[in-house]
Design a protein around this motif. Structure first.
Motif, mmCIF file in Angstrom:
data_model
loop_
_atom_site.group_PDB
_atom_site.id
_atom_site.type_symbol
_atom_site.label_atom_id
_atom_site.label_comp_id
_atom_site.label_asym_id
_atom_site.label_seq_id
_atom_site.Cartn_x
_atom_site.Cartn_y
_atom_site.Cartn_z
ATOM 1 N N GLU A 17 0.813 -1.051 0.019
ATOM 2 C CA GLU A 17 -0.025 0.047 -0.163
ATOM 3 C C GLU A 17 1.105 1.101 0.081
ATOM 4 O O GLU A 17 1.740 1.412 0.855
ATOM 5 N N VAL A 18 0.739 2.190 -0.852
ATOM 6 C CA VAL A 18 1.639 3.375 -1.049
ATOM 7 C C VAL A 18 0.691 4.536 -1.049
ATOM 8 O O VAL A 18 -0.489 4.527 -1.417
ATOM 9 N N SER A 26 4.711 7.221 1.373
ATOM 10 C CA SER A 26 4.838 6.062 2.464
ATOM 11 C C SER A 26 4.306 4.786 1.865
ATOM 12 O O SER A 26 3.544 4.713 1.335
ATOM 13 N N VAL A 27 5.235 3.813 2.493
ATOM 14 C CA VAL A 27 5.077 2.327 1.808
ATOM 15 C C VAL A 27 4.679 1.520 2.924
ATOM 16 O O VAL A 27 5.496 1.493 3.937
ATOM 17 N N LYS A 28 3.803 0.600 2.758
ATOM 18 C CA LYS A 28 3.590 -0.376 3.769
ATOM 19 C C LYS A 28 3.117 -1.627 3.102
ATOM 20 O O LYS A 28 2.662 -1.985 2.178
ATOM 21 N N GLU A 36 10.133 -1.307 -1.453
ATOM 22 C CA GLU A 36 9.903 -0.262 -1.055
ATOM 23 C C GLU A 36 10.091 0.610 -2.446
ATOM 24 O O GLU A 36 9.564 1.374 -2.766
ATOM 25 N N ILE A 37 11.428 0.408 -2.672
ATOM 26 C CA ILE A 37 11.868 1.128 -3.922
ATOM 27 C C ILE A 37 11.137 0.987 -5.121
ATOM 28 O O ILE A 37 10.792 1.950 -5.941
ATOM 29 N N TYR A 38 10.443 -0.304 -5.395
ATOM 30 C CA TYR A 38 9.594 -0.517 -6.478
ATOM 31 C C TYR A 38 8.462 0.032 -6.264
ATOM 32 O O TYR A 38 7.723 0.598 -7.542
ATOM 33 N N ALA A 39 7.737 -0.004 -5.316
ATOM 34 C CA ALA A 39 6.532 0.479 -5.014
ATOM 35 C C ALA A 39 6.312 1.924 -5.320
ATOM 36 O O ALA A 39 5.488 2.557 -5.955
ATOM 37 N N LYS A 40 7.657 2.666 -4.725
ATOM 38 C CA LYS A 40 7.636 4.330 -4.860
ATOM 39 C C LYS A 40 7.781 4.648 -6.428
ATOM 40 O O LYS A 40 7.249 5.460 -6.829
#
Length: 115
Positions: A17-18, A26-28, A36-40
């Motif tokens: 969840e971004v 924020s990433v969870k 985290e890097i991929y999601a951002k």
């Protein structure tokens, strides 16, 4: 804005969840830093490796791909350019067929021999 993504960096496929609040992201749900890097990146500037085919001057076809990921919003424009080109006969795997497509700094290369 909240966006849910599935991480594709490793086989775990974390449901992430971004939350984007202005410039704060924020990433969870990620299991590792790569997630985290991929999601951002996925919510700010998604990229993909482009794979397709290109016609050859001889009438055959060759499989091609982008040497690395390109911005997702440029995919259709890249396809128009690729479809307007014809590869020379005798193409080998790894040959650069289009340099710096759309100014992205990414080359389109042969992924197979001519068929």
């Amino acid at each position: 804005m909240v966006k849910n993504v599935t991480c594709t960096v490793c086989p775990m496929g974390c449901a992430i969840e971004v939350t984007v609040d202005g410039e704060n992201i924020s990433v969870k749900g990620n299991t590792c830093k790569r997630g985290e890097i991929y999601a951002k990146a996925e919510v700010t500037c998604p990229t993909r490796v482009l794979t397709t085919t290109m016609k050859c001057e001889s009438g055959g076809i060759v499989s091609v791909k982008s040497r690395c990921a390109i911005p997702k919003d440029k995919m259709f424009e890249c396809m128009k350019i690729i479809n307007s080109f014809k590869a020379k006969s005798g193409v080998k795997i790894g040959d650069t067929l289009i340099e710096n497509i759309l100014g992205t700094g990414v080359d389109i290369v042969a992924a197979s021999k001519e068929v």
